[in-house]
Design an enzyme around this catalytic site. Structure first.
Site, PDB file in Angstrom:
ATOM      1  N   CYS A  29       0.832  -1.209   0.000  1.00 29.36           N
ATOM      2  CA  CYS A  29       0.000   0.000   0.000  1.00 29.36           C
ATOM      3  C   CYS A  29       0.863   1.253   0.000  1.00 29.36           C
ATOM      4  CB  CYS A  29      -0.946   0.014   1.202  1.00 29.36           C
ATOM      5  SG  CYS A  29      -2.014  -1.419   1.285  1.00 29.36           S
ATOM      6  N   ASP A  30       1.947   1.233   0.767  1.00 29.54           N
ATOM      7  CA  ASP A  30       2.892   2.346   0.747  1.00 29.54           C
ATOM      8  C   ASP A  30       3.511   2.505  -0.633  1.00 29.54           C
ATOM      9  OD1 ASP A  30       2.782   3.411   3.330  1.00 29.54           O
ATOM     10  OD2 ASP A  30       4.183   1.940   4.117  1.00 29.54           O
ATOM     11  N   ILE A  31       3.963   1.399  -1.198  1.00 30.80           N
ATOM     12  CA  ILE A  31       4.675   1.480  -2.472  1.00 30.80           C
ATOM     13  C   ILE A  31       3.762   1.979  -3.585  1.00 30.80           C
ATOM     14  CG2 ILE A  31       5.816   0.095  -4.253  1.00 30.80           C
ATOM     15  CD1 ILE A  31       6.924  -1.631  -1.931  1.00 30.80           C
ATOM     16  N   GLY A  64       3.114   5.625  -3.273  1.00 28.57           N
ATOM     17  CA  GLY A  64       4.236   6.399  -3.794  1.00 28.57           C
ATOM     18  C   GLY A  64       4.210   6.467  -5.308  1.00 28.57           C
TER      19      GLY A  64
END
Length: 397
Positions: free
Chosen positions: A167-169, A172
């Site tokens: 989810c972070d990647i 980004g």
């Protein structure tokens, strides 16, 4: 020439989503000024193990090719330095809790007054609007709340997260896309804008065909383990010495599997399996038949047969095996860079392959505050006396 050469990015983010975004901008040629808290810096500097001689390898994954400046946000002069950098920047990326930067006079409305062309990208767990805008967002919680975990894992097992902070990647990545779009718009209008990227939005968007299936039919999706909801055979199968993946995507590939790989051409004519819909509806029977056959030979035997027949399949590699595979070097999946402390350092390389404007040759992630003096001199034009005064006061480190 680099695609984003000359672009100046003020990076007020930490951990993964924001740094992943700004690292990509750096890969494409932007000058990224990573602003960190003196003393501690980015949270991931302390996330160990694994580490290399006491330095976090987590930090290394998302901070290559940047410059680090250590500024004390709680000091009024430190805040002014950030405002002065924002006046010179094209893009700001931040992932603070809602309202935190506004308290320091560093919110979007504050900075757009001094730089109307500024593109200000805010990354948060739940977005800057809505009933949950005040909450912090962490990848694991977002994987749980987005539905991703509910469709990941064995059929009868626990819901499972992915092995990386997906989810972070992807947030980004979405931030990079939005910033690039905003840069194109700015060329037309001369104005910057505010970008609101939420991890939850990004994760729900990742549901892709699962989301469209539910929204169109109202039927709750299920977990299929390593199998596929709509396509079969599309899963892991046992060989005599382990497992391998088969990914048959259409009828032509299935016929090739039957005739050229497992040498059972009658399977392709079986009414249960002759069509994609039939194979998906009768996946258990088909998997049982194929599993009995695949157990008779080794993984290498089957992978060679699949490759010869043009049927998609894959070896199930460890990370060690991935980076030892010839294609990892052929495609430049990792880079070896010079580093003051370690001499040589191997890092993941950018996955963006632009023929006309290649990505920047990676440089080692910065130590905390490594470029403080250089940035203050180059960007703000401060002299040695001003730098010494700021350092003595604790505004920078």
């Amino acid at each position: 020439m680099l695609a984003l050469e000359g672009l100046k990015v003020l990076d007020l983010s930490r951990v993964l989503a924001g740094p992943w975004c700004t690292q990509t901008l750096a890969d494409l040629g932007a000058d990224v000024w990573k602003v960190e808290n003196p003393g501690a810096g980015d949270d991931t500097r302390t996330w160990m193990p694994p580490d290399i001689n006491g330095e976090s390898t987590y930090f290394l994954c998302c901070n290559r090719s940047k410059r680090s400046i250590a500024v004390n946000f709680r000091d009024p002069e430190g805040q002014q330095l950030v405002r002065d950098m924002a006046a010179k920047a094209d893009v700001v990326v931040e992932n603070f809790r809602k309202g935190a930067l506004e308290r320091f006079g560093l919110g979007y409305e504050d900075l757009r007054k001094i730089n109307p062309r500024l593109i200000y990208c805010s990354i948060s767990g739940y977005g800057r609007t809505g009933s949950r805008a005040e909450e912090a967002g962490y990848d694991f919680a977002i994987q749980a709340e987005s539905g991703l975990m509910s469709i990941t894992g064995e059929v009868d097992g626990e819901p499972m997260k992915l092995g990386v902070a997906i989810c972070d990647i992807v947030s980004g990545m979405n931030a990079v896309q939005a910033i690039l779009a905003a840069l194109i718009v700015r060329e037309k209008t001369g104005e910057g804008q505010f970008i609101d990227i939420a991890l939850l939005d990004s994760a729900v968007n990742l549901l892709a065909n699962v989301a469209s299936g539910y929204l169109a039919t109202g039927k709750a999706p299920k977990r299929y383990g390593n199998a596929h909801a709509s396509v079969a055979p599309y899963q892991v199968f046992p060989a005599s010495d382990g497992s391998f993946a088969v990914a048959v995507g259409n009828d032509l590939q299935f016929r090739a599997l039957c005739s050229k790989v497992v040498h059972q051409p009658d399977l392709a004519e079986d009414p249960r399996f002759a069509t994609a819909h039939g194979r998906a509806s009768n996946r258990a029977e088909l998997a049982a038949i194929l599993s009995d056959i695949f157990r008779t030979k080794t993984k290498a035997d089957w992978f060679a047969a699949l490759k010869a027949a043009g049927v998609p399949g894959g070896q199930i590699r460890t990370v060690l095996e991935v980076f030892e595979a010839p294609e990892a070097r052929e495609r430049g999946m990792f880079a070896e860079v010079e580093d003051q402390r370690h001499g040589k350092l191997k890092l993941p390389a950018p996955a963006l392959n632009l023929r006309g404007t290649p990505t920047r040759k990676p440089s080692a992630p910065p130590r905390l505050g490594e470029h403080t003096d250089a940035i203050l001199r180059d960007v703000l034009g401060l002299d040695d006396e001003a730098l010494a005064r700021l350092r003595a006061k604790g505004a920078v480190a």
